[in-house]
Enzyme design. Structure first.
Site, short mmCIF file in Angstrom:
data_model
loop_
_atom_site.label_atom_id
_atom_site.label_comp_id
_atom_site.label_asym_id
_atom_site.label_seq_id
_atom_site.Cartn_x
_atom_site.Cartn_y
_atom_site.Cartn_z
N GLU A 1 0.82 -1.22 0.00
CA GLU A 1 0.00 0.00 0.00
C GLU A 1 0.85 1.26 0.00
OE1 GLU A 1 0.58 1.68 3.04
OE2 GLU A 1 1.71 -0.14 3.59
N GLU B 1 4.39 -0.22 2.46
CA GLU B 1 4.46 -0.56 1.03
C GLU B 1 4.31 -2.06 0.77
OE1 GLU B 1 8.10 0.89 -0.72
OE2 GLU B 1 7.69 2.98 -0.22
#
Lengths: 338, 338
Positions: A163, A306
């Site tokens: 993300e 991430e």
């Protein structure tokens, strides 16, 4: 999952040339993979992919992050160019990276290689009311599920939820407080590194958001709509779809485990398909893991997000697959066993 | 090591597209590697080798292990055939395995691929007196140092100390008790999985050995001669030689950290070249790490030895090298920094 396969896998592990149980968690990982894959025969090395879902958050305007909102878009270009932490760590671990715009505040239609699936231009501010409608939340969940479906059709057999979304530790702290029944202080940290003043603003925003919205802990979709985020909803759908198709998921840290918390609220058995890759520095992550009954594979003091912790943990999963499939048995090696 | 290089490496790490410090221990590992290699420019992926030193122990006759002494030889054939845990995990991590007979009790002269460097046919029983002479200890240290030298000449630039020797957690517990100033109970565990009766025999053997030998904690070589082992001495020489040549060492668990304890006693700066790969289940390992100021990269409840924990940790070191060398900087990616 079929737990009889776990016993068969344990018999194979016990036949390998090592004291029983001496490879510790590598053995547990191999066994869980056998259960997920539905067979105790030799395991093939996985073909993993990370899907990085990007979205913006209305609450970011309140100064809850160390970075301005524009960084979400800038980092997407960095992902697409292959220069971010998730790119480098996925390459190192033999995983591919896919980037999906599920809710970035701004026009990303010209970004080459970006999967276009924008549900909204960011969420609303959680301190003022619900961050999105139920339809938006469901649309974002479908984006995640379709992403999982497409990746599985492309031949990937292990999925990492990733993300990007400036401010997203704030909705994750809110969701975690609600679902785990804890106070904001107990689940809130510095995210990417907010200073003391920012931390106070974050705590105030969280308290206001919970006061204004009063999300029902028993209704995970309502929690998503009121204090969630579009990338969190997408990751939730991605995890559910992977589990439904019998594909293992390597969770990262605080953000992706928030999505797992929502997914587990909707379908508890989905968590049987999840590994926890990395135990985050964010204190809320511990409460999430306890609630889900997961233990992180790594604890390397990472807090980048991430999907990076999951990418590093893939190496350990590969080591577990290797020992399960490649080690000689006592009989094969002519070694005196127990 | 030149610590100014560490500051330069930190500046590079802080310029990469991530919040400062957010890659946690990956950043520390990259920085330490820069310091060891003597430059803060991009790091190349290492070419690692594991040297598995094999030897037998007189004390094994006293039933301190779950396995009979013949397993040392059987496992050497397993190493040479590529079927043991260390082979599989080194392959997975891109490391080669070399096997050295420094003190196996038995004729191994026909073993294809084995490096022949036998100093003695195993050690004497530590409960009766010193396990070896000073000349034997020095010879074994030289075997280890020459092994490191040859591997470095072959182009390896990261060395893993590995070992095989039925009964070898007993001398390691003895050495650790002496050098860390602890009681045998505080540094002794089940090794490869000895039962309660075996554990009592092990404790009794340890107490007797320390009573009979009274090793001087301030004299690491004397400790080696009185309660050590030939593979431990060899690993000690291997670590010292690697450090002297500026080559990093990835330690495994309890056995190889015992060798590091002796090496650090002889030359404290050697430890600056060491990473601790895996925190062992053996309780004595914690005391060793505290004494040496090291923190394990992984904690996966492994207790196999051979060098296996170090092999798995190599993956994390590779991840650290990758982020240091391959991530884009804020300037390169056009991302708004602090």
């Amino acid at each position: 999952p079929d737990y009889a396969i776990g016993q068969e896998a344990q018999r194979r592990l016990d036949s390998l040339t090592k004291p029983q149980g001496s490879l510790g968690r590598l053995e547990d990982i191999a066994k869980q993979l056998c259960i997920i894959r539905g067979g105790a025969a030799k395991l093939a090395q996985p073909k993993p992919a990370a899907a990085v879902f990007a979205a913006d958050h209305g609450v970011a305007a309140g100064g809850v992050s160390a970075y301005p909102q524009e960084v979400t878009q800038q980092m997407i270009y960095n992902f697409l160019a292959g220069g971010a932490g998730i790119n480098v760590l996925c390459r190192q671990a033999g995983a591919d990276v896919w980037v999906i715009d599920v809710g970035v505040a701004g026009d990303m239609s010209q970004a080459q290689g970006l999967i276009q699936a924008k549900v909204a231009h960011g969420t609303a501010d959680m301190t003022k009311g619900p961050v999105m409608t139920m339809n938006q939340a469901l649309d974002a969940i479908v984006v995640g599920a379709q992403t999982a479906q497409r990746l599985i059709e492309k031949g990937y057999d292990l999925l990492i939820p990733g993300e990007m979304g400036i401010g997203n530790t704030t909705p994750c702290s809110a969701i975690t407080a609600v679902i785990c029944g804890l106070r904001p202080e107990q689940v809130m940290g510095r995210g990417t590194g907010v200073d003391d003043a920012g931390l106070s603003r974050k705590l105030a925003a969280l308290k206001t958001a919970l006061d204004v919205n009063k999300p029902d802990p028993a209704n995970p979709l309502e929690v998503l709509c009121k204090v969630g985020g579009l990338e969190i909803a997408a990751m939730c759908g991605y995890i559910l779809e992977a589990a439904a198709r019998g594909v293992p998921v390597m969770l990262d840290g605080f953000i992706s485990t928030t999505a797992a918390l929502v997914a587990g609220g909707l379908c508890p058995t989905a968590i049987d398909y999840c590994f926890s890759g990395h135990g985050s520095v964010e204190i809320g992550h511990r409460a999430q893991l306890e609630k889900l009954g997961l233990r992180p594979i790594l604890t390397l003091e990472m807090r980048l997000g991430e999907g990076t912790g999951a990418a590093v943990a893939m190496n350990v999963l590969r080591a577990a697959v290797a020992i399960y499939s490649e080690m000689a048995t006592f009989a094969e090696a002519g070694v005196t066993g127990h």
